[in-house]
Design a protein around this motif. Structure first.
Motif, PDB file in Angstrom:
ATOM      1  N   ALA A  54       0.846  -1.194   0.000  1.00 55.99           N
ATOM      2  CA  ALA A  54       0.000   0.000   0.000  1.00 55.99           C
ATOM      3  C   ALA A  54       0.879   1.242   0.000  1.00 55.99           C
ATOM      4  O   ALA A  54       2.061   1.189   0.365  1.00 55.99           O
ATOM      5  CB  ALA A  54      -0.923   0.013   1.212  1.00 55.99           C
ATOM      6  N   SER A  55       0.303   2.376  -0.404  1.00 56.27           N
ATOM      7  CA  SER A  55       1.018   3.649  -0.320  1.00 56.27           C
ATOM      8  C   SER A  55       1.187   4.027   1.144  1.00 56.27           C
ATOM      9  O   SER A  55       0.481   3.524   2.022  1.00 56.27           O
ATOM     10  CB  SER A  55       0.238   4.749  -1.046  1.00 56.27           C
ATOM     11  OG  SER A  55      -0.984   5.016  -0.365  1.00 56.27           O
ATOM     12  N   SER A  56       2.113   4.940   1.426  1.00 60.82           N
ATOM     13  CA  SER A  56       2.359   5.332   2.812  1.00 60.82           C
ATOM     14  C   SER A  56       1.122   5.961   3.437  1.00 60.82           C
ATOM     15  O   SER A  56       0.820   5.746   4.616  1.00 60.82           O
ATOM     16  CB  SER A  56       3.549   6.292   2.892  1.00 60.82           C
ATOM     17  OG  SER A  56       3.331   7.432   2.078  1.00 60.82           O
ATOM     18  N   LYS A  57       0.372   6.744   2.662  1.00 67.02           N
ATOM     19  CA  LYS A  57      -0.835   7.368   3.202  1.00 67.02           C
ATOM     20  C   LYS A  57      -1.922   6.340   3.469  1.00 67.02           C
ATOM     21  O   LYS A  57      -2.640   6.426   4.466  1.00 67.02           O
ATOM     22  CB  LYS A  57      -1.331   8.454   2.252  1.00 67.02           C
ATOM     23  CG  LYS A  57      -0.430   9.679   2.205  1.00 67.02           C
ATOM     24  CD  LYS A  57      -1.018  10.795   1.367  1.00 67.02           C
ATOM     25  CE  LYS A  57      -0.109  12.019   1.386  1.00 67.02           C
ATOM     26  NZ  LYS A  57      -0.661  13.132   0.572  1.00 67.02           N
ATOM     27  N   LEU A  58      -2.049   5.345   2.604  1.00 66.06           N
ATOM     28  CA  LEU A  58      -3.060   4.307   2.802  1.00 66.06           C
ATOM     29  C   LEU A  58      -2.748   3.448   4.024  1.00 66.06           C
ATOM     30  O   LEU A  58      -3.664   2.939   4.687  1.00 66.06           O
ATOM     31  CB  LEU A  58      -3.160   3.431   1.551  1.00 66.06           C
ATOM     32  CG  LEU A  58      -4.246   2.344   1.555  1.00 66.06           C
ATOM     33  CD1 LEU A  58      -5.624   2.954   1.776  1.00 66.06           C
ATOM     34  CD2 LEU A  58      -4.206   1.547   0.253  1.00 66.06           C
ATOM     35  N   LEU A  59      -1.463   3.297   4.338  1.00 66.97           N
ATOM     36  CA  LEU A  59      -1.094   2.536   5.534  1.00 66.97           C
ATOM     37  C   LEU A  59      -1.797   3.094   6.767  1.00 66.97           C
ATOM     38  O   LEU A  59      -2.209   2.339   7.654  1.00 66.97           O
ATOM     39  CB  LEU A  59       0.423   2.570   5.753  1.00 66.97           C
ATOM     40  CG  LEU A  59       1.304   1.757   4.816  1.00 66.97           C
ATOM     41  CD1 LEU A  59       2.761   1.913   5.204  1.00 66.97           C
ATOM     42  CD2 LEU A  59       0.917   0.291   4.811  1.00 66.97           C
ATOM     43  N   GLY A  60      -1.919   4.413   6.819  1.00 66.34           N
ATOM     44  CA  GLY A  60      -2.557   5.036   7.970  1.00 66.34           C
ATOM     45  C   GLY A  60      -4.020   4.673   8.114  1.00 66.34           C
ATOM     46  O   GLY A  60      -4.572   4.700   9.218  1.00 66.34           O
ATOM     47  N   GLU A  61      -4.663   4.318   7.017  1.00 71.67           N
ATOM     48  CA  GLU A  61      -6.088   3.989   7.044  1.00 71.67           C
ATOM     49  C   GLU A  61      -6.347   2.527   7.367  1.00 71.67           C
ATOM     50  O   GLU A  61      -7.404   2.184   7.914  1.00 71.67           O
ATOM     51  CB  GLU A  61      -6.722   4.340   5.701  1.00 71.67           C
ATOM     52  CG  GLU A  61      -6.612   5.820   5.338  1.00 71.67           C
ATOM     53  CD  GLU A  61      -7.196   6.119   3.965  1.00 71.67           C
ATOM     54  OE1 GLU A  61      -7.951   5.270   3.451  1.00 71.67           O
ATOM     55  OE2 GLU A  61      -6.892   7.197   3.416  1.00 71.67           O
ATOM     56  N   ILE A  62      -5.404   1.643   7.037  1.00 75.32           N
ATOM     57  CA  ILE A  62      -5.664   0.213   7.193  1.00 75.32           C
ATOM     58  C   ILE A  62      -4.826  -0.448   8.284  1.00 75.32           C
ATOM     59  O   ILE A  62      -5.050  -1.629   8.583  1.00 75.32           O
ATOM     60  CB  ILE A  62      -5.430  -0.522   5.853  1.00 75.32           C
ATOM     61  CG1 ILE A  62      -3.971  -0.399   5.403  1.00 75.32           C
ATOM     62  CG2 ILE A  62      -6.371   0.008   4.782  1.00 75.32           C
ATOM     63  CD1 ILE A  62      -3.669  -1.138   4.099  1.00 75.32           C
ATOM     64  N   CYS A  63      -3.905   0.290   8.891  1.00 78.79           N
ATOM     65  CA  CYS A  63      -3.016  -0.305   9.898  1.00 78.79           C
ATOM     66  C   CYS A  63      -3.333   0.191  11.310  1.00 78.79           C
ATOM     67  O   CYS A  63      -3.845   1.285  11.504  1.00 78.79           O
ATOM     68  CB  CYS A  63      -1.553   0.012   9.573  1.00 78.79           C
ATOM     69  SG  CYS A  63      -0.971  -0.761   8.055  1.00 78.79           S
ATOM     70  N   ASP A  64      -3.012  -0.646  12.283  1.00 80.70           N
ATOM     71  CA  ASP A  64      -3.124  -0.277  13.701  1.00 80.70           C
ATOM     72  C   ASP A  64      -1.810   0.305  14.214  1.00 80.70           C
ATOM     73  O   ASP A  64      -1.775   0.982  15.232  1.00 80.70           O
ATOM     74  CB  ASP A  64      -3.472  -1.501  14.550  1.00 80.70           C
ATOM     75  CG  ASP A  64      -4.671  -2.261  14.025  1.00 80.70           C
ATOM     76  OD1 ASP A  64      -5.702  -1.609  13.759  1.00 80.70           O
ATOM     77  OD2 ASP A  64      -4.574  -3.496  13.864  1.00 80.70           O
ATOM     78  N   LEU A  65      -0.734  -0.004  13.514  1.00 79.43           N
ATOM     79  CA  LEU A  65       0.613   0.442  13.893  1.00 79.43           C
ATOM     80  C   LEU A  65       1.467   0.466  12.633  1.00 79.43           C
ATOM     81  O   LEU A  65       1.336  -0.407  11.770  1.00 79.43           O
ATOM     82  CB  LEU A  65       1.227  -0.521  14.921  1.00 79.43           C
ATOM     83  CG  LEU A  65       2.696  -0.313  15.302  1.00 79.43           C
ATOM     84  CD1 LEU A  65       2.853   0.961  16.137  1.00 79.43           C
ATOM     85  CD2 LEU A  65       3.237  -1.518  16.074  1.00 79.43           C
ATOM     86  N   VAL A  66       2.330   1.475  12.527  1.00 78.22           N
ATOM     87  CA  VAL A  66       3.294   1.530  11.427  1.00 78.22           C
ATOM     88  C   VAL A  66       4.698   1.568  12.029  1.00 78.22           C
ATOM     89  O   VAL A  66       4.982   2.370  12.925  1.00 78.22           O
ATOM     90  CB  VAL A  66       3.073   2.762  10.529  1.00 78.22           C
ATOM     91  CG1 VAL A  66       4.207   2.898   9.509  1.00 78.22           C
ATOM     92  CG2 VAL A  66       1.732   2.665   9.805  1.00 78.22           C
ATOM     93  N   ILE A  67       5.566   0.689  11.542  1.00 82.63           N
ATOM     94  CA  ILE A  67       6.959   0.626  11.997  1.00 82.63           C
ATOM     95  C   ILE A  67       7.838   1.202  10.891  1.00 82.63           C
ATOM     96  O   ILE A  67       7.760   0.776   9.734  1.00 82.63           O
ATOM     97  CB  ILE A  67       7.380  -0.815  12.315  1.00 82.63           C
ATOM     98  CG1 ILE A  67       6.469  -1.402  13.408  1.00 82.63           C
ATOM     99  CG2 ILE A  67       8.837  -0.861  12.757  1.00 82.63           C
ATOM    100  CD1 ILE A  67       6.726  -2.880  13.686  1.00 82.63           C
TER     101      ILE A  67
END
Length: 294
Positions: A54-67
């Protein structure tokens, strides 16, 4: 504490050491049945991974945590993209100082186990928006977690500008520029220019002149909600630039106006329970750990 199941990964590109850590992180999470999503550019460093991308911005919508695996620069870019989504971000240091990416690669599994078991510290950091306007029209826009910097670009000439805070005139100055820094950025470029170190919990902004053509100019600390306006001198100025975290650059001309305000969305940072701001300063900045015995 939140339960993290969908975990996004962002890595700094073109780094062998980052790839090593990404592989270790990938194996750790998959072995424990976490849903792993790779940022699209990061995915190119792990051929055959078989994971969702996913794109970095989409990660924020589908993830509970980003490392984020990399240096503070990698964390700055991720923070700007993810602040609006309010997803928490955890940093693994594969850079130099690592004020924001504070997990060492050799302690990755132990610290990550603690975090995923709910043992962590969370804090919020605010960002700055910079808007460059010419004749009332927006010319360029940028966001910064560390700092917004008015600088001469490739020119060696000084910049003439007027500074206003909350609509009140502060001073006219000729210098190499001005650093407008958050508490997060106070240990970065602003520190190199002689600015104060500010605790991350402070709701404040520091303005640090860069080589001012005067002996009396000093850094100024103002309330974090202040609107800062910089008017580039119409006469005798070059064509300066406005940089945001050193990663976004906007060209200006004499007479342009730069508005700097606090962004409405804050970044959520996750730290291991061992994290301590003053300990980080001692380690990263070479402060003495104790008074030598007399």
């Amino acid at each position: 504490m939140e339960q993290f199941r969908n975990i996004g990964i962002i890595g700094r590109l073109d780094s062998v050491t980052v790839v090593e850590t990404l592989r270790k992180l990938h194996a750790y999470l998959i072995d424990r049945n976490y849903q792993v999503i790779l940022e699209e550019n990061t995915s190119t460093m792990l051929p055959g991974h078989g994971l969702q991308v996913a794109s970095s911005k989409l990660l924020g919508e589908i993830c509970d945590l980003v490392i984020v695996v990399g240096g503070d620069g990698s964390m700055l870019g991720a923070a700007r993209n993810l602040a609006k989504s309010k997803v928490p971000i955890l940093g693994v240091n594969r850079g130099r100082l690592g004020f924001l990416t504070d997990i060492r690669p050799d302690e990755l599994e132990d610290r990550l186990t603690e975090v995923l078991n709910g043992k962590y510290i969370e804090e919020s950091r605010f960002l700055l928006d910079a808007n460059v306007r010419r004749n009332g029209q927006s010319l360029g826009f940028g966001t910064a977690l560390n700092d917004v910097v008015l600088h001469p670009g490739r020119s060696t000439r000084m910049i003439g500008f007027d500074l206003y805070i909350e609509g009140e005139f502060v001073y006219s100055q000729r210098s190499d520029g001005l650093i407008v820094s958050t508490p997060t950025g106070s240990t970065a470029y602003a520190l190199s220019a002689g600015g104060p170190i500010m605790h991350p919990k402070l709701d404040a902004i520091v303005l640090v002149p860069m080589y001012p053509h005067t002996l009396s100019s000093r850094p100024i600390v103002v309330d974090g909600s202040s609107e800062i306006k910089i008017v580039v001198g119409a006469v005798g100025s070059n064509f300066p630039h406005v940089g945001c975290d050193g990663q976004t650059d906007i060209s200006c001309a004499p007479g342009d106006t730069i508005y700097i305000t606090r962004r409405p969305f804050k970044v959520r940072l996750i730290h291991p329970t061992s994290h301590n701001f003053y300990a980080a300063c001692r380690e990263k900045l070479g402060w003495a750990s104790e008074i030598a015995a007399s």
